[in-house]
Design a protein around this motif. Structure first.
Motif, PDB file in Angstrom:
ATOM      1  N   VAL B  90    -136.049  63.240  56.741  1.00  0.00           N
ATOM      2  CA  VAL B  90    -136.579  61.877  56.588  1.00  0.00           C
ATOM      3  C   VAL B  90    -135.811  60.928  57.502  1.00  0.00           C
ATOM      4  O   VAL B  90    -136.399  60.127  58.226  1.00  0.00           O
ATOM      5  CB  VAL B  90    -136.458  61.396  55.119  1.00  0.00           C
ATOM      6  CG1 VAL B  90    -137.007  59.992  54.976  1.00  0.00           C
ATOM      7  CG2 VAL B  90    -137.178  62.374  54.194  1.00  0.00           C
ATOM      8  N   ILE B  91    -134.507  61.086  57.485  1.00  0.00           N
ATOM      9  CA  ILE B  91    -133.658  60.183  58.267  1.00  0.00           C
ATOM     10  C   ILE B  91    -133.669  60.590  59.736  1.00  0.00           C
ATOM     11  O   ILE B  91    -133.510  61.761  60.078  1.00  0.00           O
ATOM     12  CB  ILE B  91    -132.218  60.206  57.703  1.00  0.00           C
ATOM     13  CG1 ILE B  91    -132.242  59.479  56.347  1.00  0.00           C
ATOM     14  CG2 ILE B  91    -131.236  59.544  58.649  1.00  0.00           C
ATOM     15  CD1 ILE B  91    -130.995  59.648  55.560  1.00  0.00           C
ATOM     16  N   LYS B  92    -133.948  59.615  60.579  1.00  0.00           N
ATOM     17  CA  LYS B  92    -134.069  59.895  62.004  1.00  0.00           C
ATOM     18  C   LYS B  92    -132.837  59.471  62.778  1.00  0.00           C
ATOM     19  O   LYS B  92    -132.671  59.830  63.939  1.00  0.00           O
ATOM     20  CB  LYS B  92    -135.276  59.132  62.596  1.00  0.00           C
ATOM     21  CG  LYS B  92    -136.605  59.527  61.982  1.00  0.00           C
ATOM     22  CD  LYS B  92    -137.000  60.913  62.448  1.00  0.00           C
ATOM     23  CE  LYS B  92    -138.310  61.338  61.796  1.00  0.00           C
ATOM     24  NZ  LYS B  92    -138.406  62.799  61.725  1.00  0.00           N
ATOM     25  N   ALA B 119    -132.978  64.602  67.634  1.00  0.00           N
ATOM     26  CA  ALA B 119    -133.682  64.769  68.914  1.00  0.00           C
ATOM     27  C   ALA B 119    -134.705  65.889  68.907  1.00  0.00           C
ATOM     28  O   ALA B 119    -135.226  66.275  69.941  1.00  0.00           O
ATOM     29  CB  ALA B 119    -132.685  65.002  70.038  1.00  0.00           C
ATOM     30  N   SER B 120    -135.020  66.414  67.716  1.00  0.00           N
ATOM     31  CA  SER B 120    -136.084  67.416  67.708  1.00  0.00           C
ATOM     32  C   SER B 120    -137.394  66.742  68.073  1.00  0.00           C
ATOM     33  O   SER B 120    -138.323  67.380  68.565  1.00  0.00           O
ATOM     34  CB  SER B 120    -136.174  68.094  66.340  1.00  0.00           C
ATOM     35  OG  SER B 120    -136.424  67.113  65.348  1.00  0.00           O
ATOM     36  N   ASP B 121    -137.494  65.454  67.839  1.00  0.00           N
ATOM     37  CA  ASP B 121    -138.588  64.678  68.407  1.00  0.00           C
ATOM     38  C   ASP B 121    -137.960  63.801  69.481  1.00  0.00           C
ATOM     39  O   ASP B 121    -137.543  62.679  69.229  1.00  0.00           O
ATOM     40  CB  ASP B 121    -139.251  63.828  67.311  1.00  0.00           C
ATOM     41  CG  ASP B 121    -140.362  62.966  67.876  1.00  0.00           C
ATOM     42  OD1 ASP B 121    -140.558  62.978  69.115  1.00  0.00           O
ATOM     43  OD2 ASP B 121    -141.013  62.286  67.084  1.00  0.00           O
ATOM     44  N   PRO B 122    -137.851  64.356  70.666  1.00  0.00           N
ATOM     45  CA  PRO B 122    -136.982  63.719  71.663  1.00  0.00           C
ATOM     46  C   PRO B 122    -137.405  62.308  72.039  1.00  0.00           C
ATOM     47  O   PRO B 122    -136.569  61.447  72.283  1.00  0.00           O
ATOM     48  CB  PRO B 122    -137.079  64.662  72.868  1.00  0.00           C
ATOM     49  CG  PRO B 122    -138.204  65.580  72.599  1.00  0.00           C
ATOM     50  CD  PRO B 122    -138.500  65.551  71.151  1.00  0.00           C
ATOM     51  N   ASN B 123    -138.691  62.074  72.052  1.00  0.00           N
ATOM     52  CA  ASN B 123    -139.146  60.759  72.477  1.00  0.00           C
ATOM     53  C   ASN B 123    -138.708  59.691  71.477  1.00  0.00           C
ATOM     54  O   ASN B 123    -138.161  58.656  71.851  1.00  0.00           O
ATOM     55  CB  ASN B 123    -140.670  60.778  72.611  1.00  0.00           C
ATOM     56  CG  ASN B 123    -141.160  59.593  73.398  1.00  0.00           C
ATOM     57  OD1 ASN B 123    -140.591  59.260  74.425  1.00  0.00           O
ATOM     58  ND2 ASN B 123    -142.192  58.965  72.892  1.00  0.00           N
ATOM     59  N   THR B 124    -138.934  59.980  70.214  1.00  0.00           N
ATOM     60  CA  THR B 124    -138.541  59.029  69.180  1.00  0.00           C
ATOM     61  C   THR B 124    -137.028  58.822  69.204  1.00  0.00           C
ATOM     62  O   THR B 124    -136.537  57.697  69.094  1.00  0.00           O
ATOM     63  CB  THR B 124    -138.963  59.549  67.792  1.00  0.00           C
ATOM     64  OG1 THR B 124    -140.311  59.989  67.869  1.00  0.00           O
ATOM     65  CG2 THR B 124    -138.839  58.475  66.742  1.00  0.00           C
ATOM     66  N   ALA B 125    -136.301  59.935  69.351  1.00  0.00           N
ATOM     67  CA  ALA B 125    -134.850  59.843  69.360  1.00  0.00           C
ATOM     68  C   ALA B 125    -134.374  58.886  70.439  1.00  0.00           C
ATOM     69  O   ALA B 125    -133.527  58.016  70.208  1.00  0.00           O
ATOM     70  CB  ALA B 125    -134.247  61.228  69.587  1.00  0.00           C
TER      71      ALA B 125
END
Lengths: 315, 365
Positions: B90-92, B119-125
């Motif tokens: 949940v926590i990004k 960073a598993s969702d690199p763009n969001t990270a």
């Protein structure tokens, strides 16, 4: 005629499986309007492509204004005007844009050579802002000719310029060619239409990659060896076969809506045709002597070369 | 020559299909990628590990939370809890202040904080990091105005799970590459094949034009248009996605021109071996497009490929161009780092130009 404008010596050319041209020898004088007459597949386009340096012959030599088509191809490309079989225009460019483009690749302008094309171009000038793709066949033909003329060529190569064009435009086109000839341009035309042969100074009759004869249209017609009888009856469908069965028959072939009958006998009596057909229950028989045309000559030459080929096979 | 170039422009501007491919497609592609990958942050769940709990750290926390982009989901008390916090998925992002943060800033003029992202969702990270660090920088700028000794908050970025950020912003270098390849190579090969198909090539050949004049006349308009395209894509990438251009823009554009010329020379080569527009199109598709997409590292990382494909990928010009674009845009590197790739592209360009001039037939058939 060693100082001719266009000279072909023993030109032969084969594609993978087809022999397109065999031992062609033609010499065309400066300022002549010369026609290559023959059906599709006679080798006319191949011949024109060799003369315009687009193809190299397998053997033999050809020169245009003294330049060899293989060694001096660059010089020929400066002095030749070429109109390929399909009107090679840019369909998405306007009439004027096409013309000025073809002028520009020869480093000239429409204005500079306008006098050369004026007669032809004035027919299509009212439509100069129309796209070439939207022109009628006759207008496309005029535009293509204007494009081929805009750089003041010394020799003009027109490959089947009248194919796919209506009868009126065809006549107009030949009038234009006559005018161009009077300006001293050597013109080579190919056509499948036999009736256009009479409009040339000299013609070469072509069939299956061979030139069968070269002469003026009148000389070819005058040299026709026998009399021609135009025959009609009520049973046109059977007429060809029934006429074949006359013993003195040289040739029988359809000619428009009649059948042309040729006999090899010098003492042939046309009444024997009527009698023969009558005995085979034909009615409404008419037999008239007919003046030979280029097409008749062509049929006769074709028969001769066929016989020649057959006898060759027998050996 | 001038007439030829004018004619070529007229062909392009008169054909709706060509215009659509030239200018519609880049915009649509870039926007598609843009909306497929979210770039807006709304109420991202974060956690705070404040080991200082002093005035400054509280103020910064307040600022971050009041920005509206973030929702506080957990307050951590020990670094060991960080991994578990991310584990729930949940926590990004976790924002960490070092012990004695405010005091160190006051006394030493320097304090450390850490932004850890998933960073598993690199763009969001990447976006989360940029937003958060932006807020912190704003704060420190405000502080600096009334403090004489310069103070510095150093932010350490830490990516969990995907530290090299593979895939981040890959789409822009990849899209530029594919589009330039498509527009340049396919368009030129089709336009030359069209001349052959319609028979106008016969007339051009019978004219005194030299092969190189025909080729340059064909290619120059497409260089200009492809270059415009590259600029459009870069501007879109920059404005719509906030894609950074860390290196020299001029250098990037020069490399783009090199790649465009490379693609064009490939296009000419294709047209010399095809007789019809359809052949040219299919050849471009199979020889250029598919390998570009599959083997250049655009979609599938080259390191994960079997060895034969890895070797094969070396002859893909697009692979080298993607490396160059990434190096310039993301890493901000200059010629000293990508000279090798540039040389490879240059070599390929010369090879294809030479080949096409040689193969360009001065006669028919």
């Amino acid at each position: 005629m060693s100082n001719g404008a266009v000279i072909l010596q023993n030109i032969s050319k084969s594609y993978k499986t087809v022999k397109a041209l065999t031992e062609i020898n033609v010499s065309i004088a400066k300022g002549e309007l010369f026609g290559f007459i023959g059906p599709d597949g006679a080798g006319k386009t191949t011949l024109f492509r060799i003369l315009t340096t687009l193809l190299n012959p397998d053997s033999g030599t050809a020169t245009v204004e003294g330049f060899d088509t293989v060694k001096n191809y660059k010089s020929i490309r400066n002095i030749a005007g070429y109109m390929p079989g399909r009107f090679s225009l840019y369909q998405d460019l306007t009439v004027e844009e096409n013309l000025s483009f073809f002028a520009s690749i020869y480093n000239t302008t429409i204005e500079e050579n306008y006098h050369l094309i004026a007669d032809i171009y004035k027919h299509i000038e009212p439509f100069k802002h129309r796209k070439a793709g939207k022109l009628s066949g006759g207008m496309k033909q005029k535009l293509a000719l204007s494009c081929a003329l805009i750089h003041k060529p010394e020799v003009l190569f027109l490959d089947e310029p009248t194919t796919g064009v209506d009868a009126v435009s065809r006549m107009e086109f030949w009038e234009m060619l006559k005018k161009l000839r009077s300006q001293g341009i050597t013109i080579l035309v190919s056509t499948p239409y036999m009736d256009e042969a009479a409009l040339c100074d000299r013609v070469a009759l072509m069939q299956n990659g061979h030139v069968m004869t070269i002469d003026t249209p009148n000389a070819i017609i005058n040299a026709f060896p026998v009399k021609i009888y135009a025959v009609r009856s009520n049973r046109m469908f059977h007429l060809l076969n029934d006429l074949q069965s006359i013993p003195e028959t040289e040739a029988v072939y359809r000619f428009g809506d009649v059948v042309h009958y040729l006999s090899h006998s010098k003492t042939f009596d046309p009444l024997s045709i009527t009698r023969h057909l009558d005995s085979l229950s034909h009615t409404e028989i008419t037999v008239n002597q007919s003046v030979p045309t280029i097409e008749d000559s062509f049929m006769l030459y074709m028969r001769k070369s066929d016989k020649f080929n057959i006898s060759q096979h027998d050996n | 020559m001038k007439g030829f170039i004018i004619k070529e422009f007229l062909h392009i501007f008169r054909d709706l299909r060509t215009m659509l491919i030239l200018f519609g497609m880049p915009v649509v592609q870039v926007l598609l990628f843009g909306f497929a990958i979210t770039n807006e942050i709304n109420h991202a769940s974060i956690a705070i590990l404040d080991q200082a709990k002093d005035e400054v750290s509280m103020k910064i926390t307040d600022k971050i939370l009041s920005s509206g982009y973030f929702d506080l989901k957990a307050v951590l008390t020990h670094p060991d809890q960080i991994e578990a916090a991310f584990g729930e998925g949940v926590i990004k992002e976790v924002v960490v202040f070092e012990p004695g943060f405010g005091r160190k800033l006051e006394k030493e003029g320097k304090a450390n904080m850490q932004i850890i992202t998933d960073a598993s969702d690199p763009n969001t990270a990447n976006l989360l990091y940029n937003y958060t660090s932006g807020i912190v920088r704003d704060y420190s700028r405000e502080m600096m105005e009334n403090k004489t000794p310069p103070m510095q908050i150093s932010i350490e970025s830490n990516m969990m799970y995907n530290p090299e950020l593979k895939g981040v912003f890959m789409f822009v270098p990849g899209t530029i590459t594919i589009l330039l390849m498509l527009v340049s190579a396919m368009m030129t090969s089709i336009s030359i094949a069209r001349e052959k198909e319609l028979g106008t090539m016969e007339v051009l050949l019978v004219s005194p034009l030299k092969p190189f004049q025909i080729i340059i006349g064909k290619v120059l308009p497409y260089i200009l248009l492809s270059f415009t395209n590259a600029v459009v894509i870069l501007v879109l990438a920059f404005t719509v996605f906030g894609m950074p251009i860390n290196g020299s823009i001029l250098f990037l554009l020069l490399e783009s021109i090199l790649f465009i010329v490379m693609a064009l020379s490939m296009g000419i080569f294709i047209s010399t071996v095809s007789q019809t527009q359809q052949q040219a199109m299919l050849l471009s598709m199979f020889v250029l497009m598919l390998p570009t997409i599959l083997l250049s590292g655009f979609i599938f990382p080259i390191e994960n490929m079997p060895l034969p494909l890895q070797i094969l990928s070396n002859i893909m010009p697009s692979k080298w161009f993607i490396i160059i674009v990434k190096s310039i845009m993301i890493k901000g590197l200059g010629i000293t780092y990508v000279w090798k790739e540039t040389l490879i592209l240059l070599g390929m360009t010369l090879f294809f130009i030479g080949l096409s001039v040689k193969k360009f037939n001065i006669r028919l058939g």
